[in-house]
Design a protein around this motif. Structure first.
Motif, PDB file in Angstrom:
ATOM      1  N   ASP A 119       0.796  -1.228   0.000  1.00  0.00           N
ATOM      2  CA  ASP A 119       0.000   0.000   0.000  1.00  0.00           C
ATOM      3  C   ASP A 119       0.827   1.276   0.000  1.00  0.00           C
ATOM      4  O   ASP A 119       0.355   2.324  -0.439  1.00  0.00           O
ATOM      5  N   ALA A 313     -10.683  -5.679  -2.658  1.00  0.00           N
ATOM      6  CA  ALA A 313      -9.920  -4.844  -1.722  1.00  0.00           C
ATOM      7  C   ALA A 313      -8.615  -5.539  -1.322  1.00  0.00           C
ATOM      8  O   ALA A 313      -8.566  -6.761  -1.165  1.00  0.00           O
ATOM      9  N   TYR A 338      -6.781  -0.196  -3.153  1.00  0.00           N
ATOM     10  CA  TYR A 338      -6.175   0.097  -1.862  1.00  0.00           C
ATOM     11  C   TYR A 338      -6.919   1.238  -1.193  1.00  0.00           C
ATOM     12  O   TYR A 338      -7.224   2.263  -1.840  1.00  0.00           O
ATOM     13  N   PRO A 339      -7.195   1.118   0.104  1.00  0.00           N
ATOM     14  CA  PRO A 339      -7.786   2.236   0.842  1.00  0.00           C
ATOM     15  C   PRO A 339      -6.747   3.318   1.072  1.00  0.00           C
ATOM     16  O   PRO A 339      -5.531   3.075   0.949  1.00  0.00           O
ATOM     17  N   CYS A 340      -7.196   4.508   1.403  1.00  0.00           N
ATOM     18  CA  CYS A 340      -6.258   5.589   1.691  1.00  0.00           C
ATOM     19  C   CYS A 340      -5.389   5.258   2.907  1.00  0.00           C
ATOM     20  O   CYS A 340      -4.218   5.606   2.968  1.00  0.00           O
TER      21      CYS A 340
END
Length: 343
Positions: A119, A313, A338-340
């Protein structure tokens, strides 16, 4: 097959921008997400926050299964890979992200890089290839596969009006068919055992046939199925003195092929192609960065979205890997978002 696991992520006193999470292949059939600390980026580096990466099933299925031959341990190392074959390894080679830190002129740029699934990471600024504005982030993850396909087309050297068959409708085979189909007057057929690939072929503007149904006497045949039966099918489709380009990589699996019969009397030419080196026809003039940038530019066609599966995700990736990499899944290219910040 062992159950994939995810490491317990311990609380950290570090700032979020100093903490990264990466997918590791830990042993045969098992993967996990590991936490690692990042140093500040160096003077010649940028820090990239991932937006989307890609699992390309062929190579990563071999890595996941521990099927990389010992003779290929060094040649199979991907840029920014960590660990050692067979396990544990942090592996992957298709990530799109945004530069968060580095030279002022680069901050905020969206780039493609040959980095494993992670990430947040630091890379040399020279390894971050800016995305053309007309290419969506998810389609850009096909850049590494397009680079392989471009190199294969250089090796194969098709010409206008050629009859061309591509055996194996995976990502790379489909991209080779797409590129060959853009040459004037070519007759290109994608050959695959899966009838659902017919819709993909139509989307890419090429023909489709099941094995045994394609037109033979081809000027060029590209084999990309990864199966010995596919190689035999490719040899059968080649015309006299034609070229068969072997683009499959079998890992440690032995392969038999029908080199008896008319193989020699028809004077077929069997050659290999691999992206680790630039094709000899272009090697004196092209660099790796130029080839990768060219591959990105070739993705400016919405028809190529047909190769992308629905995204999943990142935090679900280890758990979902067995299904993604299963040969029966029908998945071509699997985008991972990817999430923040990591949950």
């Amino acid at each position: 097959m062992p159950t994939p696991q995810t490491n317990d992520l311990e609380p950290s006193d570090l700032e979020p921008n100093d903490l990264a999470h990466a997918l590791w292949y830990s042993r045969a059939g098992q993967a996990e997400i590991r936490q690692e600390n990042l140093a500040a980026p160096g003077a010649d580096q940028v820090r990239v926050r991932a937006l989307v990466s890609a699992i390309s099933r062929g190579t990563e299925a071999l890595v996941f299964g521990g099927r990389v031959p010992q003779s290929e341990y060094e040649r199979m190392r991907a840029p920014f890979m960590a660990g050692e074959f067979p396990f544990p390894v942090k592996y992957g080679y298709a990530t799109v992200g945004r530069i968060e830190d580095g030279p002022e002129a680069l901050r905020g740029r969206v780039v493609f890089t040959l980095h494993p699934h992670q990430d947040l990471f630091n890379i040399p600024a020279s390894a971050a290839i800016p995305l053309p504005e007309d290419i969506p982030h998810q389609r850009a993850i096909l850049a590494a596969n397009m680079e392989t396909a471009l190199n294969a087309v250089w090796d194969a050297a098709p010409g206008p009006a050629d009859r061309i068959a591509v055996v194996g409708g995976g990502v790379v085979g489909s991209l080779v068919a797409y590129l060959c189909g853009r040459l004037p007057g070519t007759e290109v057929t994608l050959v695959d055992i899966n009838p659902a690939r017919a819709e993909l072929a139509r989307a890419l503007g090429v023909g489709f046939a099941r094995p045994g149904m394609a037109n033979g006497d081809c000027d060029l045949v590209v084999h990309a199925s990864g199966k010995a039966d596919g190689l035999d099918a490719a040899l059968a489709l080649a015309g006299d003195e034609a070229t068969v380009l072997e683009l499959s990589w079998y890992g440690d699996a032995p392969v038999t092929a029908s080199f008896g019969g008319a193989f020699h009397s028809r004077r077929l030419r069997l050659i290999s192609s691999q992206v680790g080196r630039i094709a000899p026809s272009h090697r004196p003039r092209w660099t790796y960065s130029r080839r990768l940038a060219a591959a990105l530019g070739l993705l400016a066609d919405a028809r190529l979205d047909a190769l992308l599966a629905p995204s999943i995700a990142f935090h679900d990736l280890a758990r979902r890997l067995p299904d993604i990499l299963d040969a029966k899944s029908g998945i071509l290219c699997q985008p991972i978002t990817y999430p923040c910040t990591y949950p």
